[in-house]
Design an enzyme around this catalytic site. Sequence first.
Site, short mmCIF file in Angstrom:
data_model
loop_
_atom_site.label_atom_id
_atom_site.label_comp_id
_atom_site.label_asym_id
_atom_site.label_seq_id
_atom_site.Cartn_x
_atom_site.Cartn_y
_atom_site.Cartn_z
N ASP A 206 -9.54 2.36 2.73
CA ASP A 206 -9.43 1.79 4.08
C ASP A 206 -9.92 2.75 5.16
O ASP A 206 -10.58 2.35 6.12
CB ASP A 206 -7.96 1.46 4.41
CG ASP A 206 -7.46 0.22 3.69
OD1 ASP A 206 -8.28 -0.67 3.38
OD2 ASP A 206 -6.25 0.14 3.44
N LYS B 204 0.81 -1.23 0.00
CA LYS B 204 0.00 0.00 0.00
C LYS B 204 0.84 1.28 0.00
O LYS B 204 0.44 2.27 -0.60
CB LYS B 204 -0.93 0.01 1.21
CG LYS B 204 -1.96 -1.10 1.21
CD LYS B 204 -2.85 -1.00 2.42
CE LYS B 204 -3.68 -2.25 2.60
NZ LYS B 204 -4.67 -2.13 3.65
#
Length: 313
Positions: free
Chosen positions: A138, A83
Amino acid sequence: MAYNLRVPGPCAEPIDAQTRYCAVYGFPVKHSASPAMHNAALPILGLNWRYLAFEVEPAKLRPAIEGAQSMGFIGLNLTVPHKLLAVEMVDALDESARDFGAVNTIRFEGKDAGGHWLPLSELPQGAHEVRSHGFNTDAEAVTRAIREDLGLDLQGASVILLGAGGAGRTAALKLAAEGVGRLSLVNRTREKADDLANEIRRRAPRTKVLVGYPDGNVDLVLNATSLGLKPDDSLPYSETEFAFKSSMAVYDMIYRPAQTPFLKQAKQAGCRVANGLGMLLYQGARALELWTGKPAPVAAMRQALQAHMDSHG
Ligand code: ATR
């Protein structure tokens, strides 16, 4: 061959030359529940798409993203450890990815005749100039899960956040941006909590931040440490400094196991509890919406996730 009969719903069309693809890249990736969740959703949306999983070494992330882009993939999800790396690898960064310094969703976009970038799902298949656009779904998923799975209004709430690693930082910044009143940061390595507290003071000055356990009322306790993943892990908090009260809501970002000792204790104390399955669900639902432009079938995705967890432990 084992058939999963617990997730009813429309059957996927057979794969053919028009099938489009999305995928998750991770290292490792074999425990990912994302393919189960997304492949349950795609036929409900009437899409001849498939969602795949690939184990991609960090050193090969860039060519793997470029490969998907070249082959007309609709989009990608990225999980540990990709990420942060991907922030430097995409052609454009959405504000969500810039804010949290991490990309967990890539949408491939093509240029239309008017020079506008559109999701590939909105363009006919064929030759376009294509770019990769990085998003972070997220952070939004943390607060959605707390609101929907625990029924907690975050505005002005008093929160204890356990953990100041990657997940803890994202949660802390998002909670502060959503207007929590007081955020108490607890972390094994104190300096990381201090650094995070300073970052929040800069970015969300209205939230009162302290490092360590607070005095007085607490509305939410959130575990963002990795403690609880393994059976012999210690608790993520100090029992001498803190005790659950039945008025508290308690969230554990861990979803495997479904009930950590931390959540079990909170439940026994009468707290409202939820595990991290909702976060996984909502980050996936938002990614799907970014790719398709359609509302995600959240109930079916939750059911597919639950079935996957039940059968894979
Ligand atoms: P993630 O991206 O999942 O947040 P991470 O950045 O490695 O992973 O963060 C893990 C978190 O769990 C950190 O808050 C870490 O504490 P440190 O910052 O002190 O490392 C916490 N953690 C991991 N193992 C721990 C342990 N044995 N005891 C206490 N905290 C632990």
